[in-house]
Motif scaffolding. Structure first.
Motif, PDB file in Angstrom:
ATOM      1  N   LYS A  36       0.848  -1.187   0.000  1.00 39.61           N
ATOM      2  CA  LYS A  36       0.000   0.000   0.000  1.00 39.61           C
ATOM      3  C   LYS A  36       0.881   1.234   0.000  1.00 39.61           C
ATOM      4  O   LYS A  36       2.034   1.187   0.422  1.00 39.61           O
ATOM      5  N   GLN A  37       0.305   2.319  -0.429  1.00 38.60           N
ATOM      6  CA  GLN A  37       0.995   3.598  -0.373  1.00 38.60           C
ATOM      7  C   GLN A  37       1.018   4.049   1.083  1.00 38.60           C
ATOM      8  O   GLN A  37       0.003   3.978   1.772  1.00 38.60           O
ATOM      9  N   MET A  38       2.156   4.512   1.530  1.00 36.91           N
ATOM     10  CA  MET A  38       2.247   5.001   2.917  1.00 36.91           C
ATOM     11  C   MET A  38       1.597   6.370   3.000  1.00 36.91           C
ATOM     12  O   MET A  38       1.840   7.241   2.172  1.00 36.91           O
ATOM     13  N   THR A  39       0.779   6.538   4.014  1.00 31.91           N
ATOM     14  CA  THR A  39       0.152   7.844   4.233  1.00 31.91           C
ATOM     15  C   THR A  39       1.161   8.776   4.895  1.00 31.91           C
ATOM     16  O   THR A  39       2.214   8.347   5.401  1.00 31.91           O
ATOM     17  N   ALA A  40       0.824  10.040   4.940  1.00 34.05           N
ATOM     18  CA  ALA A  40       1.717  11.027   5.578  1.00 34.05           C
ATOM     19  C   ALA A  40       1.878  10.707   7.062  1.00 34.05           C
ATOM     20  O   ALA A  40       2.965  10.872   7.641  1.00 34.05           O
ATOM     21  N   TYR A  41       0.831  10.241   7.701  1.00 35.14           N
ATOM     22  CA  TYR A  41       0.880   9.878   9.117  1.00 35.14           C
ATOM     23  C   TYR A  41       1.864   8.731   9.340  1.00 35.14           C
ATOM     24  O   TYR A  41       2.687   8.772  10.255  1.00 35.14           O
ATOM     25  N   GLU A  42       1.777   7.684   8.481  1.00 35.53           N
ATOM     26  CA  GLU A  42       2.661   6.524   8.616  1.00 35.53           C
ATOM     27  C   GLU A  42       4.113   6.918   8.382  1.00 35.53           C
ATOM     28  O   GLU A  42       5.020   6.406   9.060  1.00 35.53           O
ATOM     29  N   GLN A  43       4.349   7.807   7.435  1.00 38.81           N
ATOM     30  CA  GLN A  43       5.714   8.254   7.175  1.00 38.81           C
ATOM     31  C   GLN A  43       6.265   9.028   8.378  1.00 38.81           C
ATOM     32  O   GLN A  43       7.414   8.833   8.774  1.00 38.81           O
ATOM     33  N   ALA A  44       5.444   9.875   8.925  1.00 42.52           N
ATOM     34  CA  ALA A  44       5.878  10.648  10.090  1.00 42.52           C
ATOM     35  C   ALA A  44       6.115   9.739  11.284  1.00 42.52           C
ATOM     36  O   ALA A  44       7.071   9.916  12.045  1.00 42.52           O
ATOM     37  N   LYS A  45       5.253   8.736  11.458  1.00 43.97           N
ATOM     38  CA  LYS A  45       5.398   7.792  12.568  1.00 43.97           C
ATOM     39  C   LYS A  45       6.689   6.995  12.405  1.00 43.97           C
ATOM     40  O   LYS A  45       7.406   6.760  13.385  1.00 43.97           O
ATOM     41  N   LYS A  46       6.982   6.604  11.176  1.00 44.41           N
ATOM     42  CA  LYS A  46       8.186   5.836  10.901  1.00 44.41           C
ATOM     43  C   LYS A  46       9.428   6.663  11.215  1.00 44.41           C
ATOM     44  O   LYS A  46      10.423   6.127  11.709  1.00 44.41           O
ATOM     45  N   GLN A  47       9.354   7.949  10.959  1.00 48.54           N
ATOM     46  CA  GLN A  47      10.485   8.837  11.213  1.00 48.54           C
ATOM     47  C   GLN A  47      10.531   9.295  12.677  1.00 48.54           C
ATOM     48  O   GLN A  47      11.494   9.897  13.117  1.00 48.54           O
ATOM     49  N   GLY A  48       9.446   9.061  13.397  1.00 48.90           N
ATOM     50  CA  GLY A  48       9.395   9.475  14.802  1.00 48.90           C
ATOM     51  C   GLY A  48       9.127  10.965  14.950  1.00 48.90           C
ATOM     52  O   GLY A  48       9.442  11.567  15.965  1.00 48.90           O
ATOM     53  N   ASN A  49       8.480  11.585  13.976  1.00 51.41           N
ATOM     54  CA  ASN A  49       8.188  13.016  13.965  1.00 51.41           C
ATOM     55  C   ASN A  49       6.759  13.222  14.428  1.00 51.41           C
ATOM     56  O   ASN A  49       5.810  13.092  13.664  1.00 51.41           O
TER      57      ASN A  49
END
Length: 137
Positions: free
Chosen positions: A112-125
């Motif tokens: 699936k395409q990563m949402t902006a929330y998932e990307q931020a969570k992955k980065q710890g932001n």
């Protein structure tokens, strides 16, 4: 005397008929010769051997061209008469094979395409996580 005259006349008639028949015969013979010249000649053994060699050489060229294009499995299927036709067939077969490769390629099911929330969570932001929840990107 009249009998002799009649026999002479019949002989003359027969000679004239033979002359006409001979004339027709000669005309037919001339026409027959003319038609024979128009018929294709039977190839000699040397010509047949040359044609066989040319056909064999053409098949090798087709086989080599298909092998260069990566289509050597189609050698038994492809029957072409000239180089232009060969190029067209190679182009079409290459297109078909490439389309099949794309269709048969690996496609992950759960990707699936990563949402902006998932990307931020992955980065710890955490700030970006909150912004993505409220749509403030």
């Amino acid at each position: 005397m009249s009998d002799e005259k009649v026999t002479q006349e019949t002989q003359q008639n027969q000679q004239q008929e033979q002359y006409v028949e001979m004339k027709k015969y000669l005309e037919l013979v001339a026409e027959n010769e003319k038609l024979r010249t128009m018929l294709p000649k039977e190839p000699t053994e040397e010509e047949r051997a040359l044609q066989a060699k040319q056909q064999e050489l053409w098949q090798k060229e087709v086989s080599l061209s298909l092998k260069e294009a990566g289509l050597e499995k189609f050698v038994d299927v492809v029957k072409v008469n000239d180089e232009k036709e060969l190029k067209d067939v190679i182009k079409k077969l290459t297109s078909i094979v490439n389309d099949l490769k794309i269709e048969m390629g690996y496609v992950p099911n759960d990707h699936k395409q990563m949402t902006a929330y998932e990307q931020a969570k992955k980065q710890g932001n955490t700030v970006a996580m909150i912004k993505s929840l409220f749509g403030m990107n």
